[in-house]
Design an enzyme around this catalytic site. Structure first.
Site, mmCIF file in Angstrom:
data_model
loop_
_atom_site.group_PDB
_atom_site.id
_atom_site.type_symbol
_atom_site.label_atom_id
_atom_site.label_comp_id
_atom_site.label_asym_id
_atom_site.label_seq_id
_atom_site.Cartn_x
_atom_site.Cartn_y
_atom_site.Cartn_z
ATOM 1 N N TYR A 196 16.495 16.636 31.735
ATOM 2 C CA TYR A 196 16.159 15.211 32.369
ATOM 3 C C TYR A 196 17.201 14.183 31.882
ATOM 4 O O TYR A 196 17.915 13.615 33.002
ATOM 5 C CB TYR A 196 14.691 14.905 31.736
ATOM 6 C CG TYR A 196 14.439 13.497 31.843
ATOM 7 C CD1 TYR A 196 14.462 12.831 33.081
ATOM 8 C CD2 TYR A 196 13.925 12.671 30.731
ATOM 9 C CE1 TYR A 196 13.963 11.453 33.209
ATOM 10 C CE2 TYR A 196 13.650 11.395 30.880
ATOM 11 C CZ TYR A 196 13.723 10.853 32.135
ATOM 12 O OH TYR A 196 13.326 9.519 32.008
ATOM 13 N N ASN A 227 21.338 26.720 29.321
ATOM 14 C CA ASN A 227 20.729 27.869 29.448
ATOM 15 C C ASN A 227 19.545 28.120 30.468
ATOM 16 O O ASN A 227 18.956 29.028 30.537
ATOM 17 C CB ASN A 227 20.570 28.685 28.086
ATOM 18 C CG ASN A 227 19.248 27.911 27.250
ATOM 19 O OD1 ASN A 227 18.846 26.863 27.869
ATOM 20 N ND2 ASN A 227 18.968 28.233 26.136
ATOM 21 N N ALA A 234 18.430 20.717 23.771
ATOM 22 C CA ALA A 234 17.599 20.907 22.696
ATOM 23 C C ALA A 234 16.156 21.167 23.108
ATOM 24 O O ALA A 234 16.085 21.106 24.327
ATOM 25 C CB ALA A 234 17.498 19.753 21.707
ATOM 26 N N TYR A 249 10.594 18.935 15.019
ATOM 27 C CA TYR A 249 11.475 18.488 15.874
ATOM 28 C C TYR A 249 12.500 17.264 15.104
ATOM 29 O O TYR A 249 13.621 17.397 15.360
ATOM 30 C CB TYR A 249 10.629 17.958 17.169
ATOM 31 C CG TYR A 249 11.428 17.181 17.971
ATOM 32 C CD1 TYR A 249 12.713 17.533 18.711
ATOM 33 C CD2 TYR A 249 11.053 15.557 18.421
ATOM 34 C CE1 TYR A 249 13.406 16.642 19.502
ATOM 35 C CE2 TYR A 249 11.914 14.565 19.198
ATOM 36 C CZ TYR A 249 13.122 15.373 19.816
ATOM 37 O OH TYR A 249 13.944 14.593 20.665
ATOM 38 N N HIS A 306 5.131 13.303 28.282
ATOM 39 C CA HIS A 306 5.498 11.729 28.265
ATOM 40 C C HIS A 306 4.436 11.213 29.095
ATOM 41 O O HIS A 306 3.942 11.675 30.188
ATOM 42 C CB HIS A 306 6.807 11.678 28.747
ATOM 43 C CG HIS A 306 7.890 12.181 27.937
ATOM 44 N ND1 HIS A 306 8.673 13.122 28.462
ATOM 45 C CD2 HIS A 306 7.840 12.147 26.515
ATOM 46 C CE1 HIS A 306 9.555 13.566 27.461
ATOM 47 N NE2 HIS A 306 9.248 13.015 26.419
ATOM 48 N N LEU A 307 3.984 9.752 28.449
ATOM 49 C CA LEU A 307 3.136 9.356 29.030
ATOM 50 C C LEU A 307 3.105 8.658 30.636
ATOM 51 O O LEU A 307 2.510 8.789 31.361
ATOM 52 C CB LEU A 307 2.594 7.857 28.264
ATOM 53 C CG LEU A 307 1.469 6.962 28.446
ATOM 54 C CD1 LEU A 307 0.372 7.738 28.496
ATOM 55 C CD2 LEU A 307 1.897 5.634 27.782
ATOM 56 N N ARG A 349 4.837 1.495 22.592
ATOM 57 C CA ARG A 349 6.027 2.355 22.468
ATOM 58 C C ARG A 349 6.879 1.385 23.385
ATOM 59 O O ARG A 349 6.819 0.699 24.104
ATOM 60 C CB ARG A 349 5.959 3.551 23.309
ATOM 61 C CG ARG A 349 4.909 4.550 22.476
ATOM 62 C CD ARG A 349 5.589 4.999 21.121
ATOM 63 N NE ARG A 349 4.627 5.993 20.427
ATOM 64 C CZ ARG A 349 3.933 5.777 19.540
ATOM 65 N NH1 ARG A 349 3.815 4.398 19.127
ATOM 66 N NH2 ARG A 349 3.080 6.593 18.788
ATOM 67 N N ASP A 370 0.914 10.254 15.151
ATOM 68 C CA ASP A 370 1.254 9.312 16.211
ATOM 69 C C ASP A 370 1.055 7.696 15.724
ATOM 70 O O ASP A 370 0.296 7.307 15.385
ATOM 71 C CB ASP A 370 0.119 9.287 17.478
ATOM 72 C CG ASP A 370 0.925 9.846 18.451
ATOM 73 O OD1 ASP A 370 2.278 9.945 18.564
ATOM 74 O OD2 ASP A 370 0.067 9.911 19.448
HETATM 75 N N1 LIG Z 1 13.206 12.328 26.529
HETATM 76 C C1 LIG Z 1 12.821 11.746 25.562
HETATM 77 O O1 LIG Z 1 12.308 10.713 25.474
HETATM 78 C C2 LIG Z 1 13.836 11.703 24.185
HETATM 79 C C3 LIG Z 1 13.704 10.831 23.289
HETATM 80 C C4 LIG Z 1 14.499 11.098 22.183
HETATM 81 C C5 LIG Z 1 15.294 12.065 22.228
HETATM 82 N N2 LIG Z 1 15.666 13.148 23.209
HETATM 83 C C6 LIG Z 1 16.557 13.997 23.092
HETATM 84 O O2 LIG Z 1 17.459 13.942 24.183
HETATM 85 C C7 LIG Z 1 17.653 15.373 24.798
HETATM 86 C C8 LIG Z 1 17.513 15.653 26.098
HETATM 87 O O3 LIG Z 1 15.854 15.458 26.338
HETATM 88 P P1 LIG Z 1 15.377 15.759 27.620
HETATM 89 O O4 LIG Z 1 14.096 15.003 27.900
HETATM 90 O O5 LIG Z 1 16.381 15.464 28.906
HETATM 91 O O6 LIG Z 1 15.211 17.241 27.641
HETATM 92 P P2 LIG Z 1 15.015 18.506 28.612
HETATM 93 O O7 LIG Z 1 14.288 19.482 28.073
HETATM 94 O O8 LIG Z 1 14.797 17.939 29.878
HETATM 95 O O9 LIG Z 1 16.612 18.864 28.594
HETATM 96 C C9 LIG Z 1 17.256 19.748 27.511
HETATM 97 C C10 LIG Z 1 18.388 20.564 28.405
HETATM 98 O O10 LIG Z 1 18.711 21.378 27.208
HETATM 99 C C11 LIG Z 1 18.523 22.735 27.804
HETATM 100 N N3 LIG Z 1 18.739 23.569 26.437
HETATM 101 C C12 LIG Z 1 17.596 23.668 25.557
HETATM 102 N N4 LIG Z 1 18.163 24.681 24.791
HETATM 103 C C13 LIG Z 1 19.332 25.025 24.967
HETATM 104 C C14 LIG Z 1 20.304 26.183 24.533
HETATM 105 N N5 LIG Z 1 20.030 26.666 23.302
HETATM 106 N N6 LIG Z 1 21.267 26.259 25.011
HETATM 107 C C15 LIG Z 1 21.839 25.630 26.150
HETATM 108 N N7 LIG Z 1 20.964 24.778 26.940
HETATM 109 C C16 LIG Z 1 19.845 24.607 26.096
HETATM 110 C C17 LIG Z 1 17.546 22.906 28.555
HETATM 111 O O11 LIG Z 1 17.529 24.143 29.561
HETATM 112 C C18 LIG Z 1 17.428 21.729 29.195
HETATM 113 O O12 LIG Z 1 17.956 21.461 30.523
HETATM 114 C C19 LIG Z 1 17.352 16.329 23.776
HETATM 115 O O13 LIG Z 1 18.061 16.583 22.678
HETATM 116 C C20 LIG Z 1 16.025 15.567 23.151
HETATM 117 O O14 LIG Z 1 15.893 15.840 21.833
HETATM 118 C C21 LIG Z 1 14.967 12.930 24.465
#
Ligand SMILES: NC(=O)c1ccc[n+]([C@@H]2O[C@H](COP(=O)([O-])OP(=O)(O)OC[C@H]3O[C@@H](n4cnc5c(N)ncnc54)[C@H](O)[C@@H]3O)[C@@H](O)[C@H]2O)c1
Length: 323
Positions: free
Chosen positions: A11, A32, A75, A141, A189-190, A220, A284
């Site tokens: 995302y 991946n 992640a 996490y 997510h909300l 939030r 929460d």
């Molecule tokens: N979405 C949020 O509101 C939010 C808030 C705080 C932090 N984050 C952090 O932002 C980052 C992105 O979040 P997101 O919402 O886009 O998540 P997401 O799950 O949409 O994207 C994560 C991407 O990482 C890839 N991935 C996971 N493990 C992998 C691995 N071992 N090797 C290679 N690729 C791998 C997944 O395939 C995916 O494409 C994350 O690190 C998350 O912790 C997100």
């Protein structure tokens, strides 16, 4: 710039890739696809379908390209899942990131941008939450992210790899053209859940109506994913300018309650959205709002988009998701 993006099929990563894919930069994505979509990666971007834990492959990619910076989004990122399955969070996030950080450091990378989270703060003592607040994460996490921050500090000392750790609050909204968006499965997510309920695609639950907030629901801080992308660009600019490392919050600096999100979504979707109140979820906190002064000072960044932009663009995507 030559940029290596991990998690660029996810995302937030895919929005950053789109933001930076403007002809000035050469972008390489590794993902991946465990939780991302190949369709989210532009055709002109080099893509390696590998995991961040595949050290030998990483070394070969890093040593055959002269990347200026690594931007690390990859992640697992679901709080609830991490409580049920801490092992996969320590394995994927901590061990995976360790391999990536080590590969980057030994390959001579000097700039690293990391996706951290406001959940490292745990139950906040003060609102708004500044970076000075001592992090006490309360789920695996968030713990995994704090461990990675601390590894980055150690590799900065040993290898001179400067980093900026960006602690996002709630990333929300989608691309303004509707060509990429947020498709998590399950969706935690909300905002997407409220909008999926407006489209009759999901039942909506609001967890808790007895919090010490004006309407009893959690508050939030939401920040548009395109604003987040710009903040990453500005973080890279700061790393180019200074040989220093930073931890910086990214949010909007304002909070909305769950019921406020529901009301604005009803206005945008032009429909009543049915929902059920359910029990509070464990862990929460009532209110999470970012103090974004440090981002303003260091990055010269402030979000441009408001809650209406966030919900409008999320709705644009969810009415017609491409993946
Ligand atoms: N979405 C949020 O509101 C939010 C808030 C705080 C932090 N984050 C952090 O932002 C980052 C992105 O979040 P997101 O919402 O886009 O998540 P997401 O799950 O949409 O994207 C994560 C991407 O990482 C890839 N991935 C996971 N493990 C992998 C691995 N071992 N090797 C290679 N690729 C791998 C997944 O395939 C995916 O494409 C994350 O690190 C998350 O912790 C997100």
């Amino acid at each position: 710039m030559k940029i290596l993006v991990t998690g660029g099929a996810g995302y937030i990563g895919s929005h950053f890739v789109k933001f930076m894919n403007n002809g000035d930069n050469e972008i390489t994505v590794i993902d991946n696809l465990s939780r991302g979509y190949k369709q989210a990666i532009p055709k002109n971007v080099k893509f390696f379908h590998i995991g961040i834990e595949e050290y030998d492959k990483l070394i070969s990619i890093l040593q055959n390209n002269n990347f200026d910076v690594v931007v690390h989004f990859a992640a697992y990122a679901y709080v609830g899942e991490s409580v049920e399955k801490p092992d996969i969070y320590y394995e994927n996030n901590v061990i995976g990131s360790y391999k990536l950080i080590k590969a980057a450091a030994v390959s001579g990378i000097k700039k690293f941008v990391f996706s951290s989270t406001c959940s490292v703060y745990g139950n906040p003592v003060n609102i708004p939450i500044s970076e000075e607040q001592y992090p006490i994460p309360i789920n695996p996490y968030a713990k995994s992210k704090l461990i990675i921050e601390s590894m980055l500090k150690d590799f900065e000392s040993s290898h001179g790899m400067n980093y900026i750790s960006l602690r996002y609050f709630n990333a929300a909204g989608c691309d303004f053209e509707g060509s990429i968006g947020e498709s998590h499965n399950p969706e935690p997510h909300l905002i997407p859940n409220v909008l999926l309920a407006s489209l009759g695609k999901k039942k909506l639950y609001i967890y808790g109506n007895d919090y010490p907030t004006p309407d009893g629901t959690c508050i939030r801080d939401y920040v548009h994913v395109v604003d987040l992308s710009e903040a990453h660009y500005k973080a890279i600019k700061l790393l180019n300018k200074e040989n220093k490392s930073y931890i910086i919050n990214l949010g909007s600096g304002r909070g909305y309650s769950n019921l406020e999100i529901l009301r604005v979504s009803e206005e945008i979707a032009k429909t009543r959205i049915p929902f059920t109140f359910s029990e509070r979820r464990k862990g929460d906190p009532a209110i999470l709002i970012a103090d974004i002064k440090k981002a303003a000072e260091l990055l010269n960044w402030k979000p441009k988009y408001n809650l209406y932009d966030i919900i409008t663009t999320a709705y644009l995507w969810l009415k017609n998701p491409k993946y």
